[in-house]
Scaffold this motif. Structure first.
Motif, PDB file in Angstrom:
ATOM      1  N   ALA A  84     -43.712  51.945  16.897  1.00  0.00           N
ATOM      2  CA  ALA A  84     -44.206  50.981  17.752  1.00  0.00           C
ATOM      3  C   ALA A  84     -43.486  49.614  16.442  1.00  0.00           C
ATOM      4  N   CYS A  85     -42.906  48.635  17.436  1.00  0.00           N
ATOM      5  CA  CYS A  85     -42.740  47.306  16.872  1.00  0.00           C
ATOM      6  C   CYS A  85     -43.163  46.062  17.062  1.00  0.00           C
ATOM      7  N   VAL A  86     -43.410  45.946  16.367  1.00  0.00           N
ATOM      8  CA  VAL A  86     -43.846  44.287  16.709  1.00  0.00           C
ATOM      9  C   VAL A  86     -43.301  42.780  16.159  1.00  0.00           C
ATOM     10  N   LEU A  87     -42.129  42.231  16.306  1.00  0.00           N
ATOM     11  CA  LEU A  87     -41.799  41.024  15.995  1.00  0.00           C
ATOM     12  C   LEU A  87     -42.776  40.122  15.463  1.00  0.00           C
ATOM     13  N   ALA A  88     -41.972  39.530  14.269  1.00  0.00           N
ATOM     14  CA  ALA A  88     -43.775  38.727  13.772  1.00  0.00           C
ATOM     15  C   ALA A  88     -41.755  37.190  13.095  1.00  0.00           C
ATOM     16  N   LEU A  89     -41.947  36.598  13.910  1.00  0.00           N
ATOM     17  CA  LEU A  89     -41.706  35.579  13.586  1.00  0.00           C
ATOM     18  C   LEU A  89     -42.736  34.491  12.224  1.00  0.00           C
ATOM     19  N   ALA A 118     -51.281  41.995  19.468  1.00  0.00           N
ATOM     20  CA  ALA A 118     -49.722  42.720  20.179  1.00  0.00           C
ATOM     21  C   ALA A 118     -49.661  43.687  19.083  1.00  0.00           C
ATOM     22  N   VAL A 119     -50.392  44.252  17.848  1.00  0.00           N
ATOM     23  CA  VAL A 119     -50.028  45.422  17.260  1.00  0.00           C
ATOM     24  C   VAL A 119     -50.984  46.018  18.645  1.00  0.00           C
ATOM     25  N   ARG A 120     -52.824  46.155  18.992  1.00  0.00           N
ATOM     26  CA  ARG A 120     -52.773  47.121  19.664  1.00  0.00           C
ATOM     27  C   ARG A 120     -52.184  47.781  20.622  1.00  0.00           C
ATOM     28  N   GLU A 121     -51.497  46.299  21.744  1.00  0.00           N
ATOM     29  CA  GLU A 121     -50.638  46.658  22.460  1.00  0.00           C
ATOM     30  C   GLU A 121     -49.710  47.673  22.511  1.00  0.00           C
ATOM     31  N   ALA A 122     -48.728  47.183  21.977  1.00  0.00           N
ATOM     32  CA  ALA A 122     -47.560  48.144  21.324  1.00  0.00           C
ATOM     33  C   ALA A 122     -48.227  49.831  20.774  1.00  0.00           C
ATOM     34  N   CYS A 123     -49.713  49.919  20.370  1.00  0.00           N
ATOM     35  CA  CYS A 123     -49.416  50.794  20.006  1.00  0.00           C
ATOM     36  C   CYS A 123     -50.119  51.846  21.210  1.00  0.00           C
ATOM     37  N   GLU A 124     -50.917  51.214  22.299  1.00  0.00           N
ATOM     38  CA  GLU A 124     -50.946  51.648  22.477  1.00  0.00           C
ATOM     39  C   GLU A 124     -49.662  52.283  24.010  1.00  0.00           C
ATOM     40  N   LEU A 170     -42.870  50.160  29.624  1.00  0.00           N
ATOM     41  CA  LEU A 170     -42.587  50.885  27.976  1.00  0.00           C
ATOM     42  C   LEU A 170     -41.988  49.827  27.391  1.00  0.00           C
ATOM     43  N   PRO A 171     -42.540  48.617  27.244  1.00  0.00           N
ATOM     44  CA  PRO A 171     -41.650  47.811  26.572  1.00  0.00           C
ATOM     45  C   PRO A 171     -41.218  47.734  25.204  1.00  0.00           C
ATOM     46  N   GLY A 172     -41.063  47.944  24.156  1.00  0.00           N
ATOM     47  CA  GLY A 172     -40.847  47.970  22.903  1.00  0.00           C
ATOM     48  C   GLY A 172     -40.938  48.918  22.087  1.00  0.00           C
ATOM     49  N   VAL A 173     -40.907  49.812  22.326  1.00  0.00           N
ATOM     50  CA  VAL A 173     -40.785  51.352  21.886  1.00  0.00           C
ATOM     51  C   VAL A 173     -39.656  52.351  22.037  1.00  0.00           C
TER      52      VAL A 173
END
Length: 485
Positions: free
Chosen positions: A331-336, A385-391, A466-469
């Motif tokens: 899973a990915c989170v984009l950190a700007l 945001a990391v929690r959401e991506a992990c779920e 299922l966004p971003g995974v």
């Protein structure tokens, strides 16, 4: 849009914070990292014949005579101004000494006692911590005799070892345990099951999507990106302390360093990694080792936080790292980062998302967090945001809801013709999560064209939220019983 409800999940205790901490210190190139690797029982810290390889403190768990301890490898002690790189490295080592219940002062027995050893031995004595003197590189018959010279440092009897050859380590571990404070009384702890496999079909069969509890344990995060994007500054900001060495010099982080932090009842294991450059620019053996450690940390992570310098936009190397994240199925989170220095924020954000959507279809819908790691502005938005991506990464779709959608998708756009014959795609099931992986069964399903697979993947992503995974879609054809092949 699916109704995403965050389930309660057990969190396994992380006992390492309560374990006794033992710090290994000494001047550069005396073998501290080699000794650290020997005591933790695996090659965890980078080791090379170059002085000053270790820059950030690196922790590991070591078991000695039934006692588990936190062992800390530190940067070499050197005299330098506080605002220089070596001065910042020394400050990090001093912080480890202050937190330690025991300090292992390491010297090079082959080189003998140097003025630097004498200077820092005097400094260690003033810190008010129990100190053990370790004479490393004391292999062979003359090693013990050479180690006796260390008596002059006034730190007691030296323990002669050879970390490279594994000599004297048993005696050293025994001495370490003898110097530790008494072990506290054991407490009742939560016992984990051997396996964790949520029963998806036992849940509501009419639900659009099921988000099961993830396996017990910390959420593993890898912070990745190009050099000088602000990865170490971000980790320091999350921890609220100067844990990692930071500065304007690119490539300060050489090894992957894991730390544990707590937030809203969750436990996170966060790994700061070395910056990833283009392969053509990597020519030093040490940097190759750093890159290998970064990739290994990414493989072990659940969520990758891809840090970009927002003032520079998306570089081709950023896209390569994003492709690596997708290929590894994380899973990915984009950190700007450095968002406070961006003038036209709307245009910058849209340009970055457009570049990702064009170059990386699998990253469509990736969560984006904007912040300034230097000032701390909006950094608190990262972990949610990391929690959401992990779920989402752990999501499982019930077979009933999945096949109702599959039938509708086939009606909207029928399976294509291949060699003049139409594919007969019969049903679909999800075989695993982490990342979500689906299999289509049917006659000659293995011949399904890639563009039709993309149509189905996009439909899965949109319908079941299922966004971003990365979504893996596999096909499995049925065998013709009348075929002679």
């Amino acid at each position: 849009m699916a109704d995403r409800r965050r389930p309660m999940r057990p969190v396994a205790p992380v006992p390492s914070a309560d374990l006794p901490l033992v710090a290994i210190v000494g001047r550069p190139n005396v073998g501290k990292s080699t000794l650290f690797n020997r005591l933790v029982g695996r090659r965890q810290a980078l080791v090379a014949d170059t002085p000053g390889v270790t820059r950030d403190r690196k922790e590991g768990l070591a078991v000695m005579r039934g006692r588990t301890i936190r062992l800390v490898d530190t940067a070499g002690l050197e005299e330098a101004a506080p605002d220089t790189l070596f001065g910042r490295m020394r400050a990090s080592s001093e912080s480890a000494v202050r937190d330690a219940v025991l300090v292992l002062f390491c010297i090079d027995a082959r080189a003998g006692i140097t003025p630097a050893d004498e200077h820092f031995a005097a400094w260690v004595r003033k810190q008010g911590r129990p100190v053990m003197l370790v004479a490393n590189k004391a292999e062979g018959r003359g090693g013990a005799a050479a180690a006796m010279e260390a008596y002059s440092l006034g730190l007691g009897e030296p323990v002669a070892v050879s970390a490279e050859h594994g000599e004297g380590l048993s005696d050293l571990m025994g001495e370490i345990v003898d110097h530790l404070p008494p072990e506290p009384e054991p407490e009742d702890v939560f016992e984990e099951e051997d396996e964790f496999e949520p029963d998806v079909e036992a849940q509501d069969p009419d639900a659009e999507i099921v988000l099961p509890a993830r396996p017990p344990g910390p959420i593993r995060i890898a912070i990745v990106g190009r050099p000088n994007a602000g990865k170490s500054t971000l980790l320091n900001c999350l921890l609220g302390e100067e844990r990692m060495i930071t500065g304007p010099e690119p490539g300060l982080t050489r090894d992957s360093v894991a730390v544990t932090l707590h937030d809203e009842g969750d436990v996170f294991e966060v790994v700061d990694t070395a910056g990833l450059r283009r392969k053509a620019r990597i020519d030093e053996a040490l940097e190759k080792m750093s890159v290998s450690a970064s990739i290994e940390a990414l493989k072990m992570a659940e969520v990758a936080v891809l840090v970009l310098d927002a003032t520079l936009g998306v570089h081709e190397q950023d896209l390569q790292i994003a492709r690596l994240i997708e290929r590894e199925g994380r899973a990915c989170v984009l950190a700007l980062n450095k968002w406070d220095a961006v003038e036209d924020r709307n245009a910058t954000r849209q340009a970055i998302l457009d570049r990702l959507s064009i170059s990386l279809a699998q990253m469509r819908g990736v969560p984006v967090v904007t912040f300034s790691a230097l000032t701390g502005a909006s950094v608190q938005r990262l972990l949610p945001a990391v929690r959401e991506a992990c779920e989402v990464w752990n999501a499982r779709v019930p077979t009933g809801a999945l096949n109702r959608w599959f039938e509708a998708a086939l009606e909207r756009h029928a399976a294509p013709l291949v060699d003049g014959r139409r594919l007969k795609l019969r049903y679909m099931t999800q075989v695993k999560a982490r990342p979500p992986t689906f299999v289509i069964f049917g006659t000659r399903a293995e011949q399904t064209p890639e563009d039709y697979k993309r149509y189905l993947v996009n439909g899965l992503r949109e319908t079941f939220n299922l966004p971003g995974v990365p979504i893996r879609l596999q096909t499995r054809g049925t065998k013709n019983p009348y075929s002679k092949s």
